[in-house]
Scaffold this active site. Structure first.
Site, short mmCIF file in Angstrom:
data_model
loop_
_atom_site.label_atom_id
_atom_site.label_comp_id
_atom_site.label_asym_id
_atom_site.label_seq_id
_atom_site.Cartn_x
_atom_site.Cartn_y
_atom_site.Cartn_z
N CYS A 197 0.77 -1.21 0.00
CA CYS A 197 0.00 0.00 0.00
C CYS A 197 0.81 1.26 0.00
N ARG A 255 -1.68 4.11 -5.50
CA ARG A 255 -0.99 3.04 -4.78
C ARG A 255 -1.97 2.05 -4.16
N PHE A 315 -3.77 -1.85 -1.03
CA PHE A 315 -3.85 -2.55 -2.32
C PHE A 315 -3.77 -4.02 -1.97
N ASN A 368 3.22 -0.90 5.37
CA ASN A 368 3.31 -1.16 3.93
C ASN A 368 4.33 -2.25 3.77
N GLY A 369 3.86 -3.44 3.47
CA GLY A 369 4.82 -4.52 3.35
C GLY A 369 4.15 -5.84 3.59
N GLU A 421 14.87 -13.07 -21.77
CA GLU A 421 15.28 -11.81 -21.16
C GLU A 421 16.55 -11.23 -21.77
N GLN A 451 10.48 -17.62 -12.57
CA GLN A 451 10.80 -18.58 -13.62
C GLN A 451 10.56 -19.97 -13.03
N LYS A 460 13.37 -21.93 -11.31
CA LYS A 460 14.02 -21.38 -10.12
C LYS A 460 13.31 -20.12 -9.66
N GLN A 518 22.70 -15.87 -13.82
CA GLN A 518 24.00 -15.36 -14.15
C GLN A 518 24.40 -15.93 -15.50
#
Lengths: 490, 1503
Positions: free
Chosen positions: B16, B46, B230, B250-251, B912, B960, B963, B969
C-alpha cells in the site's frame, strides 16, 4: 561426468588391430588394447547425457555413462562394479556385441559414437588383471535346485544369477564343453576360448555344476529332471539353420556355416573333429548370407587360405549412412564392413542362388546365380524383387557355406517329449513378463524363447529369466532386473 | 467458511501507500487531519479497487483523541465525558443485523463490567454511503463509538490503556466464540484513551466523505496517520483496512506462520508485572484469528509495548537492523540486537511501518529498505512522511529538509518533547538502558569456547557408511551430482531443462519425505533478495537453548549456545552434547520406530519420542538432540523431518518449545532442501553426520578427483549448504535464519490432513495423500534394503534417476522413446507417429508423472463432428513458445522458433536477453524472425524504447518455473560480441540477473510497471508471468487489479535455464494447481473476464492443452517440446555451453550441428492443435472460448489403485467456482489502463512539430506526484517513426515544475530532454533510452540541494543510454542495472550502481553501503572527501583505482555539463579547484571489465 568438453577435443579411435595379412595366419584375437592415454580420451568423450540413449539402447541396460566416468577417473574397481551390476559377462559382449548402444549414442547424432564396446572390454580385462574378478559364493543357500538346459550365453547368465540368489544350479550341456555358440560358434579370432574357460571356471568356483555330454531328452530323462529339480530353465538356443532348397543342395561341398565353424573351433582347441573335415583351403568359397555368421565364415575361409572368398546377400546393398527412414537412435540397417571383410572378400548384393552345380563326382563346382531388382516400400524398405532378365551366370565354387540364419529351436528330443507350447514363430512360448512356459516349473530363455538374436540379448534374457525363477521359488527376488529399481521389491 | 476450491484466505496479501503528517510541537489542528487525507487522496494510485471501481481495498486514518469534539458530541447523546485521559474511546464495527448487534453489545458491556470498567455510552458514527460500491456495502458494518470511563483508582493513564487492552481482547474473543458469525462480524478498530481510528473498505478518495466527522472543524489532532490498501482481497472485509491500533504497515511479513508459532509457544510462560494472572489469561491469545499479517504484527507490538518496553524499543526487537556481521555497528547497539535475538526472531519481510502510541509518532524501514519512505520537514514545524514525495503540496520556501528513511533506520517525532529524534539518538538511548553486552559476556555460550567433548566421536567406516546410505535412501545420483560437487566446489550444483519426473506422491520410487514439501517463494507481493550481492542483510546466526519470558528483560534470556550457522560438524555436535554449565545440559533422544511393518508402528514411535521430549524439558534440559544413529535391523529411523516437526509442534502445543533448542543429528539429511525443511519446521541446528561421512568415504575411495583433504571437502560442503540455505530463505524474501526457523514456508503435496494437522500443524496441504503408515512403508523399503538378509549379488546404491533418465530410476515423460517419436513425427510430418508419441505421454496408468494424468474427460454433451470445431488457424494464435533468451539458446534455435511461430500466427518470446534489431526486418522469403513477445525481466537486458515499441506483447517475468525467486547469471565466456551487443553489455563480461525486479517490491509497484509498459507501447498486451504456488490465485487477482492483460501461470517443471538442482526439484508447484487456483480466484473476484489466462510447463500433447483449457487457460505455452523438435535431446547441459546438437550453446562449432527447421516446429503445433480439436469434438466444444474453465468436463480417473496417490483428493482442483452473471469465464472485456488523462498527451501535442518535421520545440508544464511515467508515450511515438536512433539531441526540450510522480522519463528516447525543477519519486529515468534529464530543486527552496534528497529509489534502473544531471541526492539502488547511461548525482543511498554493466556514474557526494555490488561493467567516479568510501563499497567485483588522464577528461566534461545545466554549487566548487579535487575522486572499476578493456586496447595494432 568425465570431461564436459571431451567430445569436442577427441574423436573416436578404435584400438590397433594386427594387419590383415598377418592375422589371417593364425586364430588369435587381433584387436589390441588401448594405451592408457587413449582409453582415457575415449572415455572422456562420453557426454553423460541427460537421457543416455545408449543405456536405453543396450539390451542389458548397461549403465554406460557411469562406467565411462569411472574409467576416466581410472577407478577400476568402481567401473567393474558398475559394469557387472548389469552384465555377467562383459568379456563376451566387449568382444562380439554389435553394440546397439553405440548406434544410439547421442554423440552419434552428428559425430562418431563413443567406443562403448571397447571400453567395456577394457574394464573387464583390467578387472581380471587387477584380480577384482573373484568367485562370489552366496552366503546363504536356499536349498532349491535348478536345472539349466544349455550352456550358451543365456544358460550361463541364468545359472550365474540364480546361483547368486543362493540356489543350487546344474547346467546341462549336450556338447563336450560348456559355452554353446560362444565356444563352438564364434571363431577364436573374435573370442579366444580361454576367455570362455576363464568364466566357466569362475562359475564352477561359485558353485555351479556343469554337466557336459548330457543331452537332456536323450541321455537324461526330462522326467528325472522334473522330479529332482525345483525349476528347469530351457536355454537350448535356436539351432535349426535355414536351408536353401535348390537343385544341387545334396552336393558335396554345400554345408551349413555352423558345421564349418564348429569344426574349426574344435581344431583350434585341439579337440578331435568327429565328422568329415570341411576345409576351404584352395577352394573358391561362396558364403551365402550377409550376416555375422557369414562374416565368420569369410574370416575362417581366409585363414584356411581359400582360393577366393565371395559373399552373397539376397537383399540390396544397404546405404552407408542413416536415411530419414532409419533415424537416430534406431538400429540402422547400414553397410557394415567387419574385420573379416577387411581380410579379403568379394561381396555381392541382390543376388539369388538358383542352383548348386556339381561335377560328375557329386562335388560342388559352381553356383548358378542371378541378379535381383528390388522394389521398395514407402518407407524405403526392400519389399519385392524380380530377377533381372539375362543376368544369370555361373561362378566357380567348390565350397558353399549357408549362413542364412536360424529358424527355431530343435524340436526332436526334449521339446517334443515335453509337448511344450510353441509360439507362432516356432519358438518356445514364454512371455517376457515371467519367462514361464506352459509347463509348471519350466522356464525358457534366450534364443530358444526369443528366436535367433544377439549374445547380449541372450545374457539379458538369462538375467531377467533368473529373476522370474527366483520370484517363482521364493516369492520375491533381489536379483537385478534391468528396468526396475531393486527397492520396488522390498 | 468451507473451502471447496484451492483458494484459502490465508493467501491474501496487501501492500500500500502509507504516510503521516504531524506537528512537531504537538499543536493540534483540523488542518493536520485534512492534510493527512489529502496525502491519502494523492496516493490513490498506490491503492486498488476491486471488480467495481467504487469498491476499495481499504483506507483509513488514525488520529489523536479529539476530546472537544467528543465532549460536544457526547453531550448530544446525554453523555458527560470526563476530562481527557480519563475515558477511553472504542471504535466498534457491529453486525448490521440488529439481534446479532445487540448480542455483541451485551457481551461487550458485560466484559467491561467484569473488568470493573463503566460504559458511559455509545455513539453511532455518522456515515455517508454515497458512491460506495455495492460489494463494500454488502458487508458494511454498523459503526459505533463507545466511551468508557477510567476507574478512579487508576491514576496512570497507561494502566488504564492496559485495562482497555484486556477488555478489547477479552470481549472480542468472547463474542467471536459465542455469537453466530455473519459476513460482517464484530471488530474493534481501536480502543484507547489516546487515539481513534476511522477506516473501512473504501478507496482513498472515499474516506473523507464517508465519515462526515473527519470534515468537522472541531475535530483536531497533532497528527494524522493514513493508509491506503492494495490487496488481493477475495472476500470484502472492512476490518482488514489499516491503520491498526499502533501501526500502518506497507509490506508483508513473510515469516508470519513461524512468528505466530513462536508466539503461541511462549504465551504459556508469559508473566508480566503489568498484568495480573487473571488479566493475562483474559487477553490471551494475543493474536486474533483470521487476520492479516500486518494486524498480527500490530497485536505483537501492542503487547510488547504495554508490557513496558517503549514503542521504538519494540520496533527494534521485531524489525532489527542487519547486525550480524556488520563490522561498522557500534558494539553497544550490536549487543542490544544480539541479546534480543537470543529470544526474539525478526518478523521478516519488506516493511515500511509508520507507528504511533499517540505520544510518539515515527516510522521505520526493514533492513532491506524495500519500501519507499520519503519525508519532508518544514519551517512551520510540520513533518510529512509518506511512500511518495509531493503528496501534500507545500510551498517550497517552507521546506527545511527533504529526506528518505534508510534501510533499518528509524525516525521518531516526540510530540511531548516537541522535537524530532534521530535514529542515532533514539537507538543509543534504548541500547544503553540495560547492560546488554555485560549480560552477553556473562551468559552467552560460544561454541568455540566450549571444552573438548567428553566422548570423542569415531568415524563410520566404509561398510557402515554404505549400510547407512542404503537405509537412508542415498542414490548414486545423490553422491555424484549433489554431494560431490558441493564438497568439491563449495557451491550447489546446477542443472538445466527443468524437471519431468513425477511429483513425489505420484512416484513409484521411495521418496525422501522432504520431496513432498515444495519451497514457497516471493513473487509480486514482496521481493526475493539477492543473498550473494546483498549478503550484508543476511544472517545464519542461531541460538540453541531456552528463550525465556518474552515480556521481561531477563539477563538469563541469553544463556544459550550461539552459533554462526546451523550446520554442525560431528565434533561441534559432541561439544554441545557434552555441555554442562550447571543449568544448561543437552539430552539425546533416539528417533526410531519398530521396523515390523505393522500399522501404527511409526505413530507409536513418534508418540513415544514426543513423550520423552516433554519429559526432558520437564527435567530441565535446555537442548534436545534428536538422533537417528541408533538404527539396526529391528529399528528403522523416523524420517528426521517428521521427527523434528512432530517434536516441535508437540512442544509448541505444550507451551514448552521456547525452553529448548532442537538439534537434529540425522542421516537422511544431505541436500540443501533437506536442511531447509528441517529448519522450516523448527530445527535449531543440524548435524548431517552421514553426508559428512559420505564425503570422507568418497575421498578415501577415489571418487573425488581432487587434492583437497576430507576436512576441506567437508568445509566446502557446509559452505555450500549454508549458501544454499541463504538462497532458500532469500527466494522467499527472508533474510535471517531465525525468521525462517519454524516459518513453514512450504506447500505440501501428497500428505494426509491427519498427519499435517498433528505434526506439521498449520502447513498448507491442499490435496491430501499419504498417511503415516504409507510414510513408514517408504522408510522401511530403504531400511530393508540396508538390513536385508538376502543375497544381493552386486551391492550398489540405487541410481535415483531424478536428474537424468535411468532405466532403473525415476520415470521421465521425456525418455528415449518419446523424444525419438516426437522428433521423428515432426520431421516426417507424420501425425500417426505423433499419436504414438502422445499415447506414450498421456497414458500414465502404469507410471504416473503428472496430476493431470489422474484426470479423465467426462462427456457432458453429445460429441460433434470435428468439422464443427473452430478451425485450427484460429487456435494457433493461442500458442506461445517459452521465454528463452538468445544467449541461453543459440541464434539458430531462437530464430527458428520465431519463424515458426510467425508462420502460424502464434507468438515466440525473446526471453530476457533483448533482441537484435535485424530481426525487425522481414526475410526475403517473407518469414520474420521478430519475436512477438518481448520479455521484461529483472536485468532489463536490451529493454529500450524501440524494443518495447516492436512488441505485440510485453511479458513481465516475475518468476521462472525452474528457479522461482532466484536470479541468474550468464558467465562471461557465454557473452560473445553478438550477445553482448544485443544485451547492451560488454563481450566477455559476466551478466547478473537480480532475483527481484528492482522496481517491483510490491503489487502497487507492479501496477506501476504495467502502467509504464502500457505507456511505452499502447498496443501491446501486458503479460505478467507468475509461477504456480499456493496462493498464486490471490496474487493473480492482485495482478488483474494492477491492470495486466494476460496472466501466465507457469508450472514448476518447465524451465530451460540453468538453475540450482534443488530449485528445479523443490520449488514451485505443477501448473494444474496454480492454474485452477488462479481461475477459481479470478472468478470469485469477478475479475476473470478482464484477463487472459495462459499456462505453461511441460505441456506436451493435445490432451495436456485440453486439460489446461478446462482448468481455465485460454492460451498455452510450449517450450521444451518445441526445443525437442528442434533437436534437443535433453542433454541437461545447457549451463555448460556444450549442447551437442547446437540448441543451447554459443560455441560456433556446436552451433553448426543444429539441424532444427521451422517446418518441424510448425508441424508440432499443427499436431497439438489437431489432437486438441479431436478432444473438443469428442466433448462437444465448438470453440476454445466455450471450453475455458469448464472443469466439470473433467473427473478423477476411476481405476486408480496406487497405494500412494489413490488417496489424493483432487476435488479442490476440479471445483467449479460459480461465476457471476456479469463476468464470463474467459477474457471478454478490456482493462482500463487509465491512459486517457496522462500528461503525455499534452507533451505529444507540443512535440508534434518535432516528430513530424524535426523542428526543435520547447515547452513548460506543471507536474505533480500523480503525473506518472512522463514522456513515455512521447518516446513510443518517436520510436515508431525513428526506431533506435530517435531524434537529434535536444530536439524536444520540456521543462517541468513541481514534484514528478514515479517513473519520470521512463524509457525516454534520444532527442528528448526533460528538465525538472522540483523533485521526483522512485524510478526516475527507468530504462532511459537516450534521453537527457536535468533536475534541480525549486529555486525558492530553503535547503541546501546537495544535502537533501531529490529523486527516489531505483533511479536509472536498466537504463541503456542517455544522460542525466541531478542536483541533490538520490535514494537506494541508484543506477541499478545501468548499462549505458551517463549520469551525475550529488549523493546516493545503499546499493548504488548495483549490477551495473555499462555507462558512467559520477557521484559528487556520499554513498550508502554496498556500493557496486554485482557491478560487472561501466565506471563509477565517486567524489569522496570523507575518505570512507572503501568501507562502503562492495569490492568483490570491482577495483578502486585513482583517476587517470582519460578519466579526467570524462569527469571534467560531465561535471561541467552538470554545472551548466543545474547550476550546482558542488560542481562549481570542483571545477574551480579541479586539479586538487581530482585527488578526491575514486574510480570504481569492475575487474573483468577492466581486463576486457585492456585486452581490447592491446588488440588495436600499433601503427
Amino acid at each position: 561426468m568425465a570431461k564436459p568438453t571431451g567430445f569436442l577435443e577427441f574423436t573416436r579411435e578404435l584400438p590397433q588391430k594386427r594387419p590383415p595379412a598377418e592375422r589371417v595366419n593364425d586364430y588369435y584375437e587381433f584387436v589390441e588394447r588401448y594405451t592408457d592415454e587413449k582409453l582415457n580420451q575415449q572415455a572422456a568423450r562420453c557426454m553423460d547425457c541427460g537421457i543416455p540413449f545408449c543405456h536405453h539402447g543396450c539390451p542389458l541396460g548397461n549403465v554406460i555413462p557411469e562406467f565411462n566416468d569411472a574409467v576416466y577417473r581410472k577407478s577400476w574397481k568402481e567401473a567393474y562394479d558398475i559394469l557387472t551390476s548389469t552384465n555377467n559377462f562383459p568379456e563376451f559382449t566387449g568382444r562380439i556385441c554389435p553394440a546397439p548402444c553405440e548406434t544410439s549414442c547421442v554423440l552419434g547424432i552428428n559425430q562418431p559414437a563413443i567406443t562403448i564396446e571397447e571400453i567395456e572390454k577394457h574394464i573387464i580385462e583390467i578387472a581380471f588383471d587387477h584380480g577384482f574378478v573373484k568367485a562370489q559364493r552366496p552366503n546363504v543357500r536356499t536349498g532349491k535346485k535348478i536345472a539349466v538346459v544349455g550352456s550358451g550365453p543365456a544358460g550361463l547368465a541364468v545359472a550365474a544369477q540364480l546361483n547368486y540368489a543362493g540356489h543350487n544350479v546344474t547346467v546341462f550341456e549336450r556338447d563336450d564343453l560348456p559355452g554353446g555358440l560362444l565356444r563352438y560358434g564364434i571363431p577364436d579370432f573374435k573370442l579366444e576360448k580361454w576367455v570362455v574357460e576363464r568364466r566357466i571356471k569362475l562359475m564352477e568356483e561359485e558353485g555351479i555344476v556343469f554337466s557336459c555330454n548330457s543331452n537332456v531328452g536323450v541321455d537324461i530323462s526330462i522326467n528325472d529332471l522334473l522330479r529332482e529339480y525345483h525349476a528347469i530353465v530351457l536355454a537350448g538356443g535356436s539351432t535349426i539353420p535355414r536351408d536353401l532348397s535348390i537343385p544341387g543342395r545334396e552336393l558335396k561341398g554345400v554345408h551349413f556355416a555352423m558345421d564349418f565353424l564348429k569344426q574349426q573351433n574344435k581344431r583350434v582347441s585341439d579337440i578331435k573333429v568327429e565328422n568329415e573335415n570341411i576345409f576351404a583351403t584352395n577352394k573358391n568359397v561362396v558364403v551365402i548370407g550377409g550376416g555375422d555368421t557369414g562374416s565368420d565364415c569369410v574370416g575362417t575361409s581366409n585363414r584356411h587360405k581359400a582360393l577366393s572368398v565371395t559373399q552373397f546377400e539376397l537383399l540390396p546393398k544397404p546405404p552407408d549412412s542413416r536415411t530419414s527412414f532409419m533415424p537416430w537412435p534406431t538400429y540402422p540397417m547400414l553397410m557394415k564392413t567387419t574385420s573379416s571383410h577387411e581380410e579379403g572378400v568379394q561381396r555381392n548384393w541382390a543376388i539369388a542362388t538358383k542352383e548348386f552345380v556339381g561335377d560328375e563326382n557329386g562335388n560342388l563346382k559352381a553356383l548358378k546365380i542371378v541378379s535381383l531388382e528390388w522394389k521398395f516400400t514407402d518407407d524405403d524398405k526392400p519389399a519385392k524383387f524380380v530377377e533381372v532378365e539375362g543376368s544369370e551366370t555361373e561362378i566357380p565354387c567348390e565350397l558353399a557355406l549357408l549362413a542364412m540364419g536360424f529358424l527355431h529351436p530343435q524340436y526332436e528330443g526334449l521339446l517334443e517329449q515335453l509337448e511344450i507350447e510353441l509360439d507362432e514363430r516356432g519358438n518356445v512360448r514364454a512371455s517376457e513378463k515371467n519367462y514361464h512356459t506352459n509347463i509348471s516349473k519350466i522356464f525358457a530363455a534366450g534364443d530358444m524363447r526369443r528366436g535367433q538374436s544377439l549374445v547380449v540379448w541372450a545374457i539379458s534374457e538369462g538375467r531377467e529369466c533368473a529373476r522370474k525363477v527366483d520370484e517363482y521359488l521364493m516369492g520375491h527376488s533381489l536379483l537385478e532386473a534391468k528396468d526396475q529399481n531393486i527397492l520396488h521389491e522390498l | 467458511m468451507a473451502n471447496k476450491g484451492l483458494y484459502h484466505p490465508e493467501f491474501e496479501h496487501d501492500s500500500c501507500g502509507i504516510g503521516f503528517v504531524a506537528n512537531i510541537k504537538s499543536n493540534k489542528s483540523h488542518q493536520i487531519i485534512s492534510d493527512a487525507l489529502t496525502i491519502l487522496e494523492n496516493m490513490e494510485h498506490r491503492g486498488a479497487c476491486g471488480c467495481e471501481p467504487n469498491t476499495g481495498d481499504g483506507a483509513g486514518i488514525l488520529i489523536q483523541t479529539p476530546h472537544e469534539f467528543f465532549f460536544d458530541e457526547c453531550l448530544k447523546h446525554g453523555i458527560h465525558l470526563p476530562t481527557y485521559s480519563k475515558y477511553g474511546v472504542g471504535v466498534l464495527f457491529f453486525p448490521k443485523d440488529i439481534r446479532l448487534r445487540e448480542e455483541c453489545r451485551d457481551i461487550f458491556n458485560r466484559s467491561a463490567e467484569t473488568l470493573g470498567l463503566e460504559i458511559l455510552g455509545y455513539r453511532r458514527v455518522p456515515v455517508n454511503t454515497d458512491g460506495i460500491g455495492l460489494t463494500a456495502l454488502s458487508v458494511e458494518p454498523e459503526i459505533e463509538q463507545v466511551f468508557i470511563a477510567c476507574p478512579d483508582h487508576i491514576n496512570n493513564p497507561i494502566n488504564f490503556e492496559r485495562k482497555l487492552f484486556v477488555l478489547r481482547n477479552y470481549a472480542a474473543q468472547t463474542i467471536n466464540n459465542t455469537v453466530r458469525k455473519d459476513a460482517v462480524g464484530f471488530y474493534v478498530a481501536s480502543l484507547s484513551y489516546k487515539t481513534v481510528i476511522y477506516k473501512g473498505q473504501l478507496t482513498s478518495l472515499q474516506l473523507r466523505n464517508y465519515y462526515p466527522d473527519l470534515s468537522n472543524k472541531k475535530i483536531v489532532s497533532a497528527f494524522g496517520l493514513i493508509h491506503s490498501r492494495f490487496a488481493t482481497n477475495t472476500f470484502p472485509s472492512w476490518k482488514l483496512a489499516q491503520p491498526f491500533r499502533y501501526i500502518a504497515h506497507n509490506g508483508e511479513i513473510n515469516t508470519l506462520q513461524g512468528n505466530l508459532n513462536w508466539l503461541r509457544t511462549s504465551e504459556k510462560s508469559f508473566v508480566s508485572q503489568y498484568f495480573s494472572k487473571e488479566e493475562m489469561e483474559m487477553l490471551l491469545p494475543v493474536v486474533e484469528q483470521g487476520q492479516s499479517d500486518s494486524a498480527c504484527l500490530d497485536n505483537m507490538i501492542e503487547l510488547l509495548t504495554l508490557c513496558g518496553r517503549s514503542l521504538p524499543h519494540v520496533m527494534m526487537m521485531l524489525i532489527p537492523e542487519a547486525w550480524d556481521g556488520n563490522e561498522h555497528m557500534d558494539p553497544i547497539k550490536k549487543a542490544f540486537y544480539e541479546f534480543h535475538a537470543s529470544f526474539m526472531e525478526p518478523w521478516d519481510g519488506p516493511a515500511s511501518i509508520s507507528f504511533t502510541d499517540g505520544r510518539l509518532i515515527g516510522a521505520t524501514l526493514d533492513r532491506n529498505g524495500l519500501r519507499p519512505s520519503r519525508y519532508c520537514i518544514t519551517t512551520d514545524d510540520r513533518v510529512i512522511m509518506a511512500s511518495e514525495t509531493g503528496v501534500l503540496p507545500i510551498d517550497p520556501k517552507l521546506i527545511k529538509e527533504k529526506g528518505r528513511l534508510q534501510p533499518g533506520k528509524m525516525f521518531v517525532v516526540d510530540l511531548e518533547e516537541g522535537r524530532i529524534i534521530s535514529d542515532d539518538e533514539i537507538k543509543k538511548k534504548i541500547c544503553s538502558q540495560k547492560p546488554y553486552s555485560d549480560w552477553l559476556n556473562k551468559y552467552k555460550i560460544r561454541l568455540e569456547e566450549l571444552p573438548e567433548p567428553r566422548v570423542m566421536f569415531t568415524h563410520l567406516e566404509h561398510r557402515q557408511v554404505f549400510q547407512y546410505q542404503k537405509a537412508f535412501g542415498y542414490t548414486t545420483e545423490d553422491l555424484d551430482l549433489l554431494i560431490a560437487p558441493m564438497a568439491l566446489t563449495g557451491k550447489e550444483p546446477t542443472g538445466s531443462m527443468g524437471s519431468d519426473v513425477p511429483l513425489a506422491v505420484l512416484s513409484n520410487e521411495p521418496q525422501h519425505l522432504s520431496s513432498y514439501f515444495k519451497q514457497l517463494f516471493a513473487q509480486v507481493t514482496n521481493p526475493p533478495i539477492d543473498p550473494i550481492r546483498e549478503k550484508l542483510v543476511m544472517s545464519l546466526a542461531t541460538f540453541v537453548g531456552n528463550n525465556g519470558n518474552l515480556l521481561e528483560e531477563d539477563p538469563l534470556s541469553c544463556h544459550c549456545v550461539a552459533l554462526k550457522h546451523p550446520v554442525l560438524s560431528n565434533h561441534e555436535l559432541e561439544k554441545i552434547r557434552s555441555i554442562d554449565t550447571g543449568i544448561f545440559q543437552a539430552k539425546t533422544l533416539q528417533t526410531y520406530f519398530m521396523a515390523d511393518g505393522k500399522p501404527g508402528s511409526l505413530q507409536r514411535g513418534i508418540e513415544r519420542l514426543c513423550r520423552y521430549a516433554v519429559d526432558a524439558v520437564a527435567d530441565g534440559f535446555e537442548v534436545l538432540i534428536l538422533s537417528d544413529r541408533a538404527i539396526d535391523s529391528e529399528h528403522a529411523a523416523i524420517p528426521s523431518l517428521l521427527a523434528t516437526a512432530a517434536v516441535h509442534h508437540h512442544l509448541i502445543k505444550k507451551g514448552l518449545r521456547g525452553q529448548v533448542g532442537l538439534v537434529i543429528e540425522a542421516g537422511d539429511v544431505w541436500e540443501v532442501h533437506h536442511f531447509a525443511c528441517l529448519i522450516g519446521f523448527g530445527a535449531t541446528c543440524i548435524n548431517p553426520y552421514l553426508a559428512l561421512s559420505t564425503i570422507r568415504d568418497m575421498k578415501i575411495s577415489g571418487k573425488l578427483m581432487t587434492d583437497l583433504n576430507s576436512t576441506d571437502l567437508k568445509k566446502n560442503y557446509v559452505k555450500a549448504v549454508n549458501e544454499g540455505l541463504l538462497k532458500v530463505f532469500s527466494k522467499m524474501g527472508i533474510s535471517t535464519f531465525q525468521s525462517y526457523q519454524g516459518a513453514q514456508i512450504f506447500e505440501i503435496i501428497g500428505i494426509d490432513k491427519s498427519v499435517i494437522n498433528k505434526y506439521f500443524t498449520g502447513a498448507t496441504s491442499r490435496i491430501e495423500g499419504m498417511g503415516l503408515d504409507e510414510i513408514a512403508n517408504e522408510t522401511l523399503v530403504k531400511h530393508f534394503f540396508s538390513f536385508s538378509r538376502k543375497n544381493i549379488p552386486i551391492e550398489r546404491l540405487t541410481v535415483g534417476g531424478a536428474y537424468q533418465w535411468k532405466r532403473k530410476g525415476e520415470f521421465h515423460l521425456f525418455n528415449p522413446q518419446t523424444i525419438h517419436l516426437l522428433q521423428y513425427s515432426t520431421r516426417m510430418n507424420d501425425y500417426s507417429i505423433f499419436k504414438k508419441y502422445s499415447k506414450l505421454v498421456n497414458d500414465q496408468t502404469e507410471k504416473a508423472a503428472t496430476l493431470r494424468s489422474l484426470f479423465q474427460f467426462k462427456n457432458n454433451r453429445p460429441s460433434i463432428s470435428i468439422d464443427e470445431v473452430e478451425p485450427a488457424e484460429n487456435i494457433y494464435k493461442r500458442f506461445a513458445t517459452g521465454a528463452m533468451s538468445f544467449g541461453s539458446i543459440s541464434w539458430e534455435a531462437h530464430t527458428t522458433l520465431a519463424i515458426a511461430m510467425n508462420r502460424l500466427g502464434g507468438k515466440s518470446n525473446t526471453g530476457e536477453g533483448g533482441e537484435d534489431e535485424i530481426r525487425y526486418v522481414r526475410l526475403p522469403n517473407g518469414d520474420s524472425m521478430r519475436s512477438a513477445i518481448k520479455q521484461v525481466a529483472s536485468a532489463r537486458f536490451g529493454v529500450t524504447s524501440e524494443y518495447l515499441t516492436e512488441a505485440e506483447e510485453l511479458q513481465i517475468k516475475m518468476a521462472q518455473g525452474a528457479k522461482p525467486g532466484e536470479g541468474g547469471q550468464l558467465p562471461g565466456h557465454k557473452v560473445d560480441d553478438w550477445i553482448g551487443r544485443v544485451r547492451h553489455a560488454t563481450a566477455g563480461v559476466g551478466l547478473i540477473s537480480p532475483p527481484p525486479h528492482h522496481d517491483i517490491y510490491s503489487i502497487e509497484d507492479l501496477a506501476q510497471l504495467i502502467f509504464d509498459l502500457k505507456n511505452a507501447n499502447r498496443n501491446a498486451r501486458i503479460n505478467v508471468k507468475l509461477v504456480s504456488k499456493a496462493g498464486v490465485g490471490t496474487i493473480a487477482a492482485g495482478v488483474a487489479k494492477a491492470k495486466a492483460d494476460v496472466i501466465l501461470i507457469s508450472g514448476h517443471d518447465g524451465g530451460t535455464g540453468a538453475s540450482p538442482l534443488s530449485s528445479i526439484k523443490h520449488a514451485g508447484l505443477p501448473w494444474e494447481l496454480g492454474l485452477a487456483e488462479t481461475h477459481q480466484t479470478l472468478v470469485k473476484n469477478k475479475l476473470r473476464s478482464r484477463v487472459i489466462v495462459q499456462t505453461d510447463g511441460q505441456l506436451k500433447t493435445g490432451r495436456d492443452i485440453a486439460i489446461a483449457t478446462l482448468l481455465g487457460a485460454e492460451e498455452w505455452g510450449v517450450a521444451t517440446a518445441a526445443l525437442v523438435v528442434e533437436g534437443c535431446i535433453m542433454m541437461r547441459k545447457c549451463h555448460l555451453n556444450t549442447c551437442p546438437v547446437g540448441v543451447a550453446t554459443q560455441n560456433p562449432e556446436l552451433r553448426k550441428r543444429f539441424t532444427g527447421e521451422a517446418d518441424h516446429v510448425v508441424n508440432l503445433f499443427k499436431f497439438l492443435t489437431q489432437e486438441l480439436r479431436e478432444i473438443m469434438a469428442e466433448l462437444g466444444f465448438r470453440t476454445i472460448n466455450e471450453m475455458v474453465g469448464q472443469v466439470d468436463y473433467l473427473e478423477k480417473r476411476e481405476n486408480i489403485t496406487h497405494p500412494k496417490f489413490s488417496k489424493l483428493d483432487l476435488s479442490p482442483i476440479l471445483y467449479k467456482e460459480p461465476a457471476s452473471k456479469f463476468t464470463g469465464l474467459y477474457k471478454s472485456e478490456d482493462q482500463d489502463h487509465g491512459l486517457a488523462e496522462v500528461l503525455d498527451w499534452k507533451l505529444l501535442k507540443a512535440a508534434q512539430p518535432a516528430i513530424d518535421h524535426l523542428q526543435k520545440v520547447r515547452h513548460s508544464f506543471n507536474i505533480q506526484n500523480t503525473d506518472r511515467t512522463t514522456g513515455t508515450i512521447l518516446s513510443n511515438e518517436i520510436s515508431k517513426k525513428y526506431k533506435a536512433q530517435g531524434l537529434p539531441d535536444d530536439t524536444i526540450h520540456f521543462k517541468f515544475s513541481g514534484t514528478a510522480g514515479q517513473s519520470f522519463a521512463a524509457f525516454n528516447t534520444r532527442g528528448v530532454t526533460l528538465e525538472l525543477e522540483g523533485d521526483a519519486n522512485d524510478y526516475f529515468g527507468k530504462g532511459l533510452s537516450g534521453a537527457k534529464l536535468i533536475i534541480y530543486p525549486s529555486k525558492d527552496a530553503g535547503f541546501v540541494p546537495e544535502e537533501n534528497i531529490i529523486i527516489g529509489n531505483v533511479a536509472f534502473y536498466g537504463a541503456t543510454s542517455g544522460e542525466a544531471y541531478i542536483r541533490g541526492k538520490a535514494g537506494e539502488r541508484f543506477c541499478v542495472r545501468n548499462s549505458g547511461a551517463n549520469v551525475v548525482v550529488e549523493g546516493v543511498g545503499d546499493h548504488g550502481c548495483e549490477y551495473m554493466t555499462g555507462g558512467n556514474a559520477v557521484i559528487l557526494g556520499e554513498t550508502g553501503r554496498n556500493f557496486a555490488a554485482g557491478m560487472s561493467g561501466g565506471i563509477a567516479y565517486v567524489y569522496n572527501v570523507q575518505h570512507n568510501f572503501d568501507s562502503l563499497c562492495n569490492k568483490e567485483m570491482v577495483d578502486l583505482d585513482p583517476v587517470d588522464g582519460e578519466d579526467e577528461k570524462v569527469l571534467r566534461h560531465m561535471i561541467a555539463q552538470h554545472y551548466q545545466l543545474t547550476n550546482s554549487t558542488v560542481a562549481k566548487f570542483i571545477l574551480n579547484d579541479f586539479e586538487n579535487q581530482l585527488k578526491n575522486f575514486i574510480k570504481v572499476f569492475p575487474k573483468d571489465y577492466k581486463k576486457i578493456l585492456v585486452d581490447t586496447k592491446e588488440m588495436i595494432p600499433v601503427k
